[in-house]
Design an enzyme around this catalytic site. Structure first.
Site, PDB file in Angstrom:
ATOM      1  CG  MET A 152     -13.896 -24.602   4.196  1.00 28.48           C
ATOM      2  SD  MET A 152     -13.792 -25.846   5.498  1.00 28.48           S
ATOM      3  CE  MET A 152     -12.363 -25.249   6.393  1.00 28.48           C
TER       4      MET A 152
ATOM      5  CG  ASP B  14      -8.917 -30.691   4.748  1.00 32.35           C
ATOM      6  OD1 ASP B  14      -8.857 -31.332   5.816  1.00 32.35           O
ATOM      7  OD2 ASP B  14      -9.273 -29.497   4.692  1.00 32.35           O
ATOM      8  N   GLY B  15      -9.493 -34.245   5.204  1.00 33.96           N
ATOM      9  CA  GLY B  15     -10.681 -34.894   5.756  1.00 33.96           C
ATOM     10  C   GLY B  15     -10.508 -36.379   5.990  1.00 33.96           C
TER      11      GLY B  15
ATOM     12  CG  MET C  99     -12.919 -30.377   0.721  1.00 35.58           C
ATOM     13  SD  MET C  99     -12.095 -29.835   2.223  1.00 35.58           S
ATOM     14  CE  MET C  99     -12.816 -30.801   3.510  1.00 35.58           C
TER      15      MET C  99
ATOM     16  CG  HIS D 100      -9.436 -25.341   3.860  1.00 34.44           C
ATOM     17  ND1 HIS D 100      -9.922 -26.537   4.362  1.00 34.44           N
ATOM     18  CD2 HIS D 100     -10.174 -25.082   2.747  1.00 34.44           C
ATOM     19  CE1 HIS D 100     -10.908 -26.965   3.598  1.00 34.44           C
ATOM     20  NE2 HIS D 100     -11.084 -26.102   2.614  1.00 34.44           N
TER      21      HIS D 100
ATOM     22  N   GLY E  14     -14.442 -31.415  11.859  1.00 33.45           N
ATOM     23  CA  GLY E  14     -13.406 -32.429  11.975  1.00 33.45           C
ATOM     24  C   GLY E  14     -14.017 -33.751  12.416  1.00 33.45           C
TER      25      GLY E  14
ATOM     26  CB  SER F 135      -6.493 -29.511  10.644  1.00 31.92           C
ATOM     27  OG  SER F 135      -7.680 -28.916  11.153  1.00 31.92           O
TER      28      SER F 135
ATOM     29  CG  MET G 258     -15.015 -23.459   8.892  1.00 33.92           C
ATOM     30  SD  MET G 258     -15.746 -24.892   9.671  1.00 33.92           S
ATOM     31  CE  MET G 258     -14.413 -26.090   9.486  1.00 33.92           C
TER      32      MET G 258
ATOM     33  CG  HIS H  72      -5.230 -27.421   7.058  1.00 30.58           C
ATOM     34  ND1 HIS H  72      -5.156 -27.491   5.676  1.00 30.58           N
ATOM     35  CD2 HIS H  72      -6.547 -27.402   7.361  1.00 30.58           C
ATOM     36  CE1 HIS H  72      -6.393 -27.512   5.174  1.00 30.58           C
ATOM     37  NE2 HIS H  72      -7.256 -27.462   6.176  1.00 30.58           N
TER      38      HIS H  72
ATOM     39  CG  ASP I 183      -9.720 -26.482   8.691  1.00 27.71           C
ATOM     40  OD1 ASP I 183      -9.688 -26.557   7.444  1.00 27.71           O
ATOM     41  OD2 ASP I 183      -9.259 -27.363   9.437  1.00 27.71           O
TER      42      ASP I 183
HETATM   43  C1  DX5 Z   1     -13.029 -29.857   7.551  1.00 33.39           C
HETATM   44  C2  DX5 Z   1     -11.650 -29.264   7.578  1.00 33.39           C
HETATM   45  C3  DX5 Z   1     -10.537 -30.220   7.842  1.00 33.39           C
HETATM   46  C4  DX5 Z   1     -10.639 -30.911   9.167  1.00 33.39           C
HETATM   47  C5  DX5 Z   1      -9.931 -32.199   9.081  1.00 33.39           C
HETATM   48  O1  DX5 Z   1     -13.921 -28.918   7.057  1.00 33.39           O
HETATM   49  O2  DX5 Z   1     -11.386 -28.643   6.338  1.00 33.39           O
HETATM   50  O3  DX5 Z   1      -9.304 -29.574   7.724  1.00 33.39           O
HETATM   51  O4  DX5 Z   1     -10.095 -30.193  10.216  1.00 33.39           O
HETATM   52  O5  DX5 Z   1     -10.149 -32.873  10.268  1.00 33.39           O
HETATM   53  P1  DX5 Z   1     -10.119 -34.444  10.336  1.00 33.39           P
HETATM   54  O6  DX5 Z   1      -8.695 -34.862  10.100  1.00 33.39           O
HETATM   55  O7  DX5 Z   1     -10.588 -34.740  11.696  1.00 33.39           O
HETATM   56  O8  DX5 Z   1     -11.048 -34.963   9.271  1.00 33.39           O
HETATM   57 ZN    ZN Z   2      -9.311 -27.900   6.041  1.00 31.73          ZN
END
Ligand code: DX5
Ligand code: ZN
Length: 324
Positions: free
Chosen positions: A81, A189-190, A150, A79, A157, A21, A50, A46, A48
């Site tokens: 969101m 993820d997370g 999740m 991904h 992150g 990510s 948002m 990956h 993200d």
């Molecule tokens: C959070 C994201 C994740 C995030 C993961 O909303 O969907 O993909 O980047 O980051 P880490 O590995 O730091 O939890």
């Molecule tokens: Zn993600």
């Protein structure tokens, strides 16, 4: 700084895959981030997305992804969101995403978006937030290739991994991919890093999304990726697989050896069931032998062998007879 060998020059024998990510990379230099992730051995990127509405944070969208697509050859997992993926899905497909995962908690219809993703030949995913039960996936299970679980609240992150959520959902998520003979994926993820990789591997996860752990200053990213993959496989082997090492993802096995017409027929039928097939001239036959007379090896991924046997054993026997 010590330089790790380029992943591209080596063959990964792991079962687990790491999707890097870029959320915690330098957002001012994302082209460098994706190129670096590839060079250091990430299996995927990956992305993200948002919208400041579905989650309280804003990142980048399809235009940025399209621009990044040219910078690396490894697959892109988007991904989303966002509250209205249906409105923008064509843009994400056009941007070159190999898979698109949307959230099951959104208020708009989910099915048309999943169908659009699949119609474009990409993998369709559904993601559940920590508090959403897996049963929310039920109405859509025949339309998904990916279940993303999740293990932090989406948005940022660097949050702490939710162990209870992982234990309650990751292994159980597999049942929602039961319709897929091959290629279904569980993504986690997370909060995935070297401290949590073994646990998620032991829950049978296929893709580990790793964000902040890769971008810490002074870390050797390649080593981090190798460690996380190895720890996930360790968890898989000793928690789930009775101590037996996992089947490397890229290994192919010969499922049958047939004359060309029968080999082609079997390939068609097996591929129609979702298992990729390769045909090779059988090595036992002399190189100069006529292609119509020689045997052809029908190769499938080793990880799909059991499923293929269950489904196609009788068919294989019939084609062997016709081939003799
Ligand atoms: C959070 C994201 C994740 C995030 C993961 O909303 O969907 O993909 O980047 O980051 P880490 O590995 O730091 O939890
Ligand atoms: Zn993600």
């Amino acid at each position: 700084m010590r330089r790790s060998p380029r992943q591209r020059d080596t063959v990964s024998t792991a079962r687990a895959r790491v999707a890097a990510s870029i959320l915690n990379a330098d957002l001012g230099n994302l082209a460098h981030a994706v190129k670096r992730a590839e060079r250091e051995g990430a299996d995927r990127i990956h992305l993200d997305v948002m919208d400041g509405h579905f989650v309280p944070n804003l990142t980048f969208g399809a235009t940025t992804i399209k621009a990044l697509r040219k910078r690396t050859r490894i697959p892109f997992d988007a991904h989303l969101m966002i509250s209205e993926p249906g409105r923008y899905i064509d843009e994400y497909l056009d941007a070159g995403c190999d898979s698109v995962t949307i959230h099951v908690e959104i208020k708009e219809p989910i099915e048309p978006t999943l169908r659009a993703i699949r119609a474009a030949g990409r993998a369709a995913g559904l993601c559940v937030k920590p508090k959403t039960p897996l049963s929310a996936l039920e109405p859509y299970q025949h339309l998904i290739d990916i279940v993303m679980v999740m293990t932090v609240e989406p948005g940022f992150g660097g949050q702490a991994f939710m162990t209870d959520v992982a234990k309650a959902k990751l292994l159980a998520a597999r049942q929602y991919l039961a319709h897929k003979l091959h290629g279904g994926e569980i993504h986690v993820d997370g909060g995935v890093n070297r401290d949590t990789a073994e646990l998620v591997g032991g829950q049978g996860v296929d893709i580990l999304v790793v964000g902040s752990a890769l971008w810490l200053k002074g870390r050797d990213m390649a080593r981090e990726i190798r460690l996380i993959r190895a720890l996930a496989d360790e968890g898989y082997q000793y928690t789930l697989n009775k101590g037996v090492p996992p089947i490397p993802r890229d290994r192919m096995v010969t499922f049958a050896s047939l004359r060309r017409p029968q080999a082609r027929t079997l390939r068609e039928e097996v591929e129609a069931a979702g298992i990729p097939v390769l045909l090779f001239r059988a090595s036992e036959d002399p190189a100069e032998m006529d292609d119509e007379i020689r045997h052809w090896d029908v190769l499938i991924p080793a990880s799909a062998e059991a499923a293929a046997k269950a489904r196609f054993s009788r068919r294989r026997t019939a084609l062997k007879r016709a081939s003799a």
